[in-house]
Design an enzyme around this catalytic site. Structure first.
Site, PDB file in Angstrom:
ATOM      1  N   CYS A 155       0.876  -1.174   0.000  1.00 42.77           N
ATOM      2  CA  CYS A 155       0.000   0.000   0.000  1.00 42.77           C
ATOM      3  C   CYS A 155       0.911   1.221   0.000  1.00 42.77           C
ATOM      4  CB  CYS A 155      -0.906   0.000   1.231  1.00 42.77           C
ATOM      5  SG  CYS A 155      -0.029   0.227   2.802  1.00 42.77           S
ATOM      6  N   HIS A 172       3.039   2.413  11.062  1.00 42.16           N
ATOM      7  CA  HIS A 172       2.054   2.187  12.118  1.00 42.16           C
ATOM      8  C   HIS A 172       1.929   3.396  13.044  1.00 42.16           C
ATOM      9  CE1 HIS A 172       1.844  -1.886  10.838  1.00 42.16           C
ATOM     10  NE2 HIS A 172       3.038  -2.236  11.275  1.00 42.16           N
ATOM     11  N   SER A 202       1.556 -10.239   9.881  1.00 41.93           N
ATOM     12  CA  SER A 202       0.884  -9.047   9.356  1.00 41.93           C
ATOM     13  C   SER A 202      -0.611  -9.126   9.599  1.00 41.93           C
ATOM     14  CB  SER A 202       1.155  -8.909   7.851  1.00 41.93           C
ATOM     15  OG  SER A 202       0.313  -7.941   7.274  1.00 41.93           O
ATOM     16  N   SER A 203      -1.155  -8.092  10.230  1.00 45.91           N
ATOM     17  CA  SER A 203      -2.584  -8.054  10.546  1.00 45.91           C
ATOM     18  C   SER A 203      -3.434  -8.062   9.290  1.00 45.91           C
ATOM     19  CB  SER A 203      -2.891  -6.801  11.369  1.00 45.91           C
ATOM     20  OG  SER A 203      -4.275  -6.666  11.578  1.00 45.91           O
ATOM     21  N   ASN A 204      -3.084  -7.224   8.298  1.00 43.31           N
ATOM     22  CA  ASN A 204      -3.935  -7.145   7.112  1.00 43.31           C
ATOM     23  C   ASN A 204      -3.839  -8.414   6.277  1.00 43.31           C
ATOM     24  OD1 ASN A 204      -2.270  -6.603   4.423  1.00 43.31           O
ATOM     25  ND2 ASN A 204      -1.214  -5.499   6.053  1.00 43.31           N
ATOM     26  N   HIS A 221       5.754  -5.448   8.308  1.00 42.84           N
ATOM     27  CA  HIS A 221       5.554  -6.827   8.753  1.00 42.84           C
ATOM     28  C   HIS A 221       5.878  -7.790   7.620  1.00 42.84           C
ATOM     29  CE1 HIS A 221       2.774  -5.655  12.322  1.00 42.84           C
ATOM     30  NE2 HIS A 221       4.044  -5.700  12.659  1.00 42.84           N
ATOM     31  N   CYS A 254       1.883   6.561   8.422  1.00 41.64           N
ATOM     32  CA  CYS A 254       0.917   6.630   7.321  1.00 41.64           C
ATOM     33  C   CYS A 254      -0.039   7.802   7.547  1.00 41.64           C
ATOM     34  CB  CYS A 254       0.129   5.323   7.252  1.00 41.64           C
ATOM     35  SG  CYS A 254      -1.249   5.364   6.083  1.00 41.64           S
ATOM     36  N   GLU A 272      -0.173  -0.246  15.628  1.00 46.79           N
ATOM     37  CA  GLU A 272      -0.982   0.905  15.198  1.00 46.79           C
ATOM     38  C   GLU A 272      -1.963   1.307  16.290  1.00 46.79           C
ATOM     39  OE1 GLU A 272      -4.563   1.800  12.077  1.00 46.79           O
ATOM     40  OE2 GLU A 272      -2.851   0.672  11.279  1.00 46.79           O
TER      41      GLU A 272
END
Length: 703
Positions: free
Chosen positions: A12, A73, A223-225, A40, A95, A125
């Site tokens: 991203c 984050h 990684s969370s996403n 991550h 970000c 984050e």
């Protein structure tokens, strides 16, 4: 067999920006450390570490002379304060979407409003968001946890509550949570802070998974996403695999699948995605089930990058002093360098675009390894403007543009993002005018050439042509309407020893030096300067020579009018002696007017010479005993203010006849007059007055 790669797969813009910041610092030879892994993805972290980027856990661990980078984050306010207190070099790569949440919770904290945060409370984050909130805040990871919170936190339905979400929070779960929030907290203020790119990534992944036999999610397991992507895909495709590198591919599943979907988390580098697809390519090439369409074509279609010189549309996501981040709806992160926004070098990015603007852009360069696209706005604008300029060059139309800079031989004017060259001979009304004064100014011009040879464009304009046309029109209008007594506002264009020339709008008039001030001046520059705006009126017009005489002096400042209004006869004034003669003394009454104190009015006794009693510069009190406004004369008396005392030596002297008086005047004196001005007075009276003074001295005193 078909392979469908999600357009949104990979970095991203926030992650890409953070990685690029670290990369630039390392390329410039800086020592770099990041507060926690920059992203991550351990593959990328290891690569950066091999180049000298150290990941640290605490601010105190930052090595000496290193630049500490805040990852996308973000961190809490206390951490930023620690960095400042320790005087560390810091680059904040948080970000922009995360910073937006920081600002929201800061606002809530300042007002004492509780905050509900949707997200994993242990995620960096979320920890950073909590670190910016000074009021009570609560986290929940799903609708079930939110409902549990409702029974715990002491809030009533009418209490105001702020609700935000982690940027990578599941869009589907968020919608469930909002139903509960709206039902329980009727006075809640909800901020949809889930990143648009995250939403699009999740929606696209779900759609592809529903259409695939096998769904491959590429990304780090921490990684969370990426984890959320896996959960979404798994719910729509039973055969969903989460892999970190190509080595983890289950080739049996790949060979037995007719349709394969591929997506990747926001922290997955483009090179890892490519490795996965290349690995599948080798397997499929050796398989007998490959369809007529070659895999190379499928792979090329799946990995299709935006081509250089292709136009795309993008939405502005963030604006920084050196670049603008743009979402172009692809896996690559788009950015526009500041110098590709506009042809005007003085334009600031925030003045050209704002967040949310949709732009048409030209692709300048793609970087598959880093997953970035360099874009240009100014080149698209210039191309559109060029088409218009070719038409305008034939129309003789007057255009308006901004002077951007002075170059060799002239100036550059920006019109519709095209650079129009104005030769020095065509840039100003006069060759003596400064080109530098034009920089930053809006000017009107006409195109005199717009041609193209190959890729070279030649656009030439003229400001002077427009100025001459405007001045000709102004002159015609002026001579039709001008008349003696009419007032104008003009601009002082030049000064001479005898006056000032004023531009009245295409026509010049002159203010004589005598008209500039009621007091005596030696040079016009004492009153006006070139460039001054002045209010003038026409005193005289010479129709034959087209010469105009202008008046400038303010009637209200006329010293004789001031004298008439404020200093009638019998007024006692504080005067200053400005000159001495054998027959009296000259004294300044008010600026611009000197009066005469005749020798007979200096004292109440006979004196031989005025200098026996007075000296130049001395301040005295005197009474105005006569004013002749027609001839501009003032008579003063010191004697009138001295009490009468009997004295044998005190002669009674008759007042001099009006025509025999020596008078003060601010105008040019007649030949038979002795005039008092602000200059040094004449030292000797005329012959007739000398004879009268001598006769007076011989005459016996009257009884």
């Amino acid at each position: 067999m078909s392979i469908h790669l999600a357009k949104t797969a990979g970095f991203c813009f926030g992650v890409d920006r953070a990685v690029e910041i670290v990369d630039d610092l390392l390329k410039n030879g800086k020592k770099v450390c990041t507060l926690g892994p920059i992203i991550h993805n351990m593959e990328m972290v290891s690569e950066l570490e091999s180049r000298g980027c150290l990941a640290i856990d605490k601010v105190e661990d930052c090595p000496e002379d290193s630049t500490i980078v805040i990852r996308s984050h973000g961190v809490g306010q206390s951490t930023m304060d620690d960095i400042t207190e320790q005087g560390l070099n810091c680059v904040d790569a948080t970000c922009p979407f995360v910073k937006k949440i920081h600002n929201i919770v800061k606002k809530a904290g300042a007002a004492g409003i509780p905050v509900l945060i949707a997200g994993n409370k242990n995620h960096p984050e979320i920890q950073g968001i909590i670190g910016h909130c000074s009021s009570k805040c609560y986290t929940f990871n799903n609708d079930e946890e939110l409902k549990n919170l409702v029974d715990i936190i002491p809030l009533s339905n009418n209490d105001e509550v702020f609700v935000v979400a982690q940027t990578t929070f599941s869009k589907k779960e968020w919608k469930k949570c909002l139903k509960t929030v709206k039902k329980v907290y009727t006075n809640s203020k909800i901020f949809d802070t889930i990143c648009k790119a995250t939403s699009e990534r999740q929606e696209e992944a779900e759609r592809i998974a529903a259409e695939s036999d096998l769904m491959i999610v590429i990304g780090d397991r921490h990684s969370s996403n990426t984890a959320k992507l896996y959960d979404i895909c798994k719910s729509r495709c039973a055969d969903t695999c989460l892999i970190e590198t190509a080595k983890e591919l289950d080739m049996t599943l790949v060979s037995n699948s007719n349709s394969i979907g591929v997506t990747a988390g926001a922290s997955t580098p483009a090179r890892i995605i490519k490795e996965v697809l290349d690995t599948m390519s080798e397997e499929i090439k050796s398989s007998e089930t490959v369809e007529t369409e070659s895999f190379e074509e499928m792979l090329e279609e799946s990995l299709k990058n935006l081509n250089t010189n292709e136009r795309v549309k993008g939405v502005v996501v963030s604006v920084a002093p050196n670049e603008v981040i743009v979402d172009v709806g692809r896996k690559q992160s788009g950015y526009i360098p500041a110098d590709e926004l506009s042809n005007d070098p003085q334009a600031k990015p925030e003045d050209v675009v704002k967040v949310g603007d949709e732009l048409e852009l030209l692709i300048m360069k793609t970087n598959d390894v880093e997953g970035t696209i360099m874009l240009s706005k100014r080149r698209v604008d210039a191309q559109k403007g060029w088409e218009e300029l070719k038409t305008l060059a034939e129309s003789d139309e007057i255009l308006t543009g901004k002077v951007a800079s002075v170059v060799k031989g002239g100036v550059i004017v920006i019109y519709n993002d095209n650079r129009v060259f104005i030769p020095a001979s065509q840039a100003t009304a006069s060759r003596d005018d400064s080109l530098e004064d034009l920089v930053g100014q809006e000017v009107q011009f006409k195109l005199i050439e717009a041609s193209q040879r190959g890729r070279m464009r030649r656009i030439v304009g003229s400001i002077r042509v427009v100025l001459r046309e405007q001045r000709a029109a102004q002159r015609a209008t002026f001579w039709e309407t001008c008349e003696v007594g009419k007032r104008y506002t003009g601009t002082v264009k030049s000064l001479t020893s005898y006056g000032a020339f004023v531009d009245l709008g295409g026509v010049f008039g002159m203010i004589h030096i005598s008209e500039l001030s009621w007091t005596h001046i030696k040079n016009p520059s004492e009153v006006v300067s070139v460039g001054d705006k002045v209010d003038v009126y026409i005193k005289d017009i010479n129709e034959e020579t087209k010469k105009i005489s202008l008046g400038y002096k303010d009637p209200d400042a006329n010293p004789w009018e001031i004298l008439r209004r404020d200093y009638p006869v019998d007024t006692v004034v504080d005067a200053t002696i400005v000159g001495l003669t054998t027959f009296g003394a000259f004294a300044n009454v008010i600026p611009g007017i000197d009066g005469l104190i005749h020798i007979s009015q200096i004292a109440n006794k006979r004196i031989e010479k005025p200098e026996d009693v007075l000296s130049v510069g001395e301040k005295v009190q005197a009474k105005i005993i006569a004013i002749d406004f027609e001839n501009k004369r003032v008579s003063l008396s010191i004697r009138a203010l001295i009490p009468e005392e009997a004295s044998e030596e005190a002669p009674v002297v008759e007042e001099e006849k009006a025509e025999e008086e020596v008078v003060a005047s601010t105008e040019t004196p007649a030949e038979e007059e002795v005039v008092a001005t602000t200059e040094t007075p004449v030292e000797e009276p005329v012959a007739e007055e000398v004879a009268e003074a001598a006769a007076e001295e011989e005459a016996p005193a009257e009884e």
